[in-house]
Design a protein around this motif. Structure first.
Motif, PDB file in Angstrom:
ATOM      1  N   GLN A 200      -5.574  -2.811  -7.382  1.00 17.59           N
ATOM      2  CA  GLN A 200      -6.251  -3.958  -7.860  1.00 17.59           C
ATOM      3  C   GLN A 200      -7.203  -4.225  -6.549  1.00 17.59           C
ATOM      4  OE1 GLN A 200      -5.670  -6.262 -10.053  1.00 17.59           O
ATOM      5  NE2 GLN A 200      -4.459  -4.667 -11.129  1.00 17.59           N
ATOM      6  N   LYS A 201      -6.889  -3.621  -5.572  1.00 19.64           N
ATOM      7  CA  LYS A 201      -7.691  -3.671  -4.085  1.00 19.64           C
ATOM      8  C   LYS A 201      -7.860  -2.261  -3.377  1.00 19.64           C
ATOM      9  CE  LYS A 201      -3.979  -5.786  -1.756  1.00 19.64           C
ATOM     10  NZ  LYS A 201      -2.947  -5.803  -2.917  1.00 19.64           N
ATOM     11  N   VAL A 202      -8.858  -2.226  -2.467  1.00 23.58           N
ATOM     12  CA  VAL A 202      -9.126  -0.985  -1.781  1.00 23.58           C
ATOM     13  C   VAL A 202      -7.896  -0.756  -0.987  1.00 23.58           C
ATOM     14  CG1 VAL A 202     -10.507   0.037   0.166  1.00 23.58           C
ATOM     15  CG2 VAL A 202     -11.697  -1.323  -1.816  1.00 23.58           C
ATOM     16  N   GLU A 203      -7.046  -1.749  -0.331  1.00 20.30           N
ATOM     17  CA  GLU A 203      -5.793  -1.404   0.454  1.00 20.30           C
ATOM     18  C   GLU A 203      -4.962  -0.373  -0.423  1.00 20.30           C
ATOM     19  OE1 GLU A 203      -2.286  -4.073   1.981  1.00 20.30           O
ATOM     20  OE2 GLU A 203      -4.188  -4.711   2.310  1.00 20.30           O
ATOM     21  N   ASP A 204      -4.743  -0.772  -1.602  1.00 17.78           N
ATOM     22  CA  ASP A 204      -4.113  -0.009  -2.657  1.00 17.78           C
ATOM     23  C   ASP A 204      -4.464   1.390  -2.627  1.00 17.78           C
ATOM     24  OD1 ASP A 204      -2.588  -2.100  -3.391  1.00 17.78           O
ATOM     25  OD2 ASP A 204      -3.812  -2.627  -5.167  1.00 17.78           O
ATOM     26  N   LEU A 205      -5.701   1.909  -2.697  1.00 21.11           N
ATOM     27  CA  LEU A 205      -6.104   3.006  -2.703  1.00 21.11           C
ATOM     28  C   LEU A 205      -5.896   3.816  -1.264  1.00 21.11           C
ATOM     29  CD1 LEU A 205      -8.136   5.391  -3.655  1.00 21.11           C
ATOM     30  CD2 LEU A 205      -9.780   4.060  -2.554  1.00 21.11           C
ATOM     31  N   TYR A 206      -5.874   3.019  -0.326  1.00 19.56           N
ATOM     32  CA  TYR A 206      -5.600   3.466   1.138  1.00 19.56           C
ATOM     33  C   TYR A 206      -3.957   3.905   1.011  1.00 19.56           C
ATOM     34  CZ  TYR A 206      -3.922   3.363   5.898  1.00 19.56           C
ATOM     35  OH  TYR A 206      -3.530   3.548   7.200  1.00 19.56           O
ATOM     36  N   ASN A 207      -3.279   2.909   0.500  1.00 20.48           N
ATOM     37  CA  ASN A 207      -1.712   3.241   0.659  1.00 20.48           C
ATOM     38  C   ASN A 207      -1.609   4.410  -0.281  1.00 20.48           C
ATOM     39  OD1 ASN A 207      -1.148   0.955   2.210  1.00 20.48           O
ATOM     40  ND2 ASN A 207      -1.060  -0.462   0.436  1.00 20.48           N
TER      41      ASN A 207
END
Length: 316
Positions: A200-207
């Motif tokens: 849903q968001k870039v933070e999910d990619l980072y995680n």
């Protein structure tokens, strides 16, 4: 029971899959078996042995050679990824010897060497040549035609593999994170990557990057998204592909210079999904090379590495 005799066992083992084939003296395939990765640097020694055993057992079964009698090969070639240093050579030879022991095989001539080197020598029939591989990883091998070999790159995804599928995918992720910070131009890679993984968001990619589910192959597969974005006019993606081409050109030019063949006529074999399928990268690499090596002969082939490894074994 009587011994079962075959001419050649050829094994191509990498960081993704392992293929074992049994052939007669003409190279005709009598049996074929497959397994997962056998690069011990990626999966460890025990799992590497297991993959080699599984692939060879599959080839033996396919060749109807599992009737309980001893199996003998005149020649055996293990062309394996992960042979990069002297320590690697010792470790991989131990893996091969344990594999042969557990399978109860007997072999006359046994060759254990880097998979790229085997493919190069098989493709060029020991003449001067170079092999550039850019798939998930990247490496270049060159042979001067006089028995001397030269290698550049191939240091793995953690510290090397420049210009490879993994490297391109990693650069795409970095660009999305930098764009999120405001340090990079706007790029549609952000939308494409999030859609790819269902985030849903870039933070999910980072995680995900720092989670146990992070996978080298998944990152390498992002190359197709970079190509898609490039075709849509995305300037960030264009720069990533240009940088990848520059890295591959540097690998190739450095190797042929070390081999002393830049001014000679030699064959260049291109393998791997990136260099074979991405026309933008391929054309930039070859255009750059031809300014350094005018007599290079590029070999376009759809043949798999195992075909060249078989030739390597037949010519031993």
């Amino acid at each position: 029971m009587n011994d079962q005799f075959f001419h050649l066992l050829a094994v191509d083992g990498g960081g993704t899959k392992t293929l074992a084939v049994i052939t007669d003296s003409t190279g005709s395939i009598l049996g074929e078996g497959k397994a997962g990765a056998s690069n011990y640097q990626v999966i460890g020694k025990e799992m590497a042995i297991k993959a080699l055993i599984t692939s060879i057992q599959g080839a033996l079964a396919d060749a109807a050679a599992l009737n309980g009698g001893p199996v003998r090969f005149e020649k055996t070639v293990f062309a394996l990824a992960g042979i990069d240093t002297t320590n690697d050579e010792l470790a991989v030879r131990e893996i091969v010897e344990e594999t042969i022991k557990q399978l109860g095989l007997a072999t006359g001539m046994l060759l254990v060497e880097n998979d790229c080197l085997s493919a190069l020598l098989g493709a060029t029939h020991n003449k001067a040549g170079a092999l550039l591989i850019s798939g998930t990883g990247s490496i270049v091998f060159a042979h001067d035609g006089r028995g001397n070999f030269f290698r550049t790159g191939g240091w793995g995804y953690r510290v090397g593999d420049e210009g490879s599928g993994y490297w391109i995918g990693k650069e795409a992720i970095r660009s999305v994170l930098k764009m999120n910070d405001g340090r990079e131009k706007e790029t549609i890679l952000s939308k494409l990557l999030l859609q790819k993984f269902g985030f849903q968001k870039v933070e999910d990619l980072y995680n995900w990057v720092y989670s146990p589910s992070y996978c080298v192959d998944d990152v390498g597969a992002l190359t197709t998204l970079v190509e898609e974005a490039f075709k849509l006019g995305d300037q960030v993606s264009k720069r990533i592909l240009e940088d990848a081409a520059a890295e591959l050109s540097l690998l190739l030019e450095t190797t042929i210079e070390k081999a002393g063949i830049a001014m000679d006529e030699f064959q260049l074999i291109l393998q791997g999904g990136v260099i074979q399928n991405n026309q933008y990268i391929r054309n930039r690499v070859l255009d750059c090379l031809k300014t350094k090596a005018e007599r290079v002969k590029v070999i376009d082939t759809d043949q798999k590495p195992i075909t060249f490894i078989i030739k390597r074994g037949l010519n031993l």
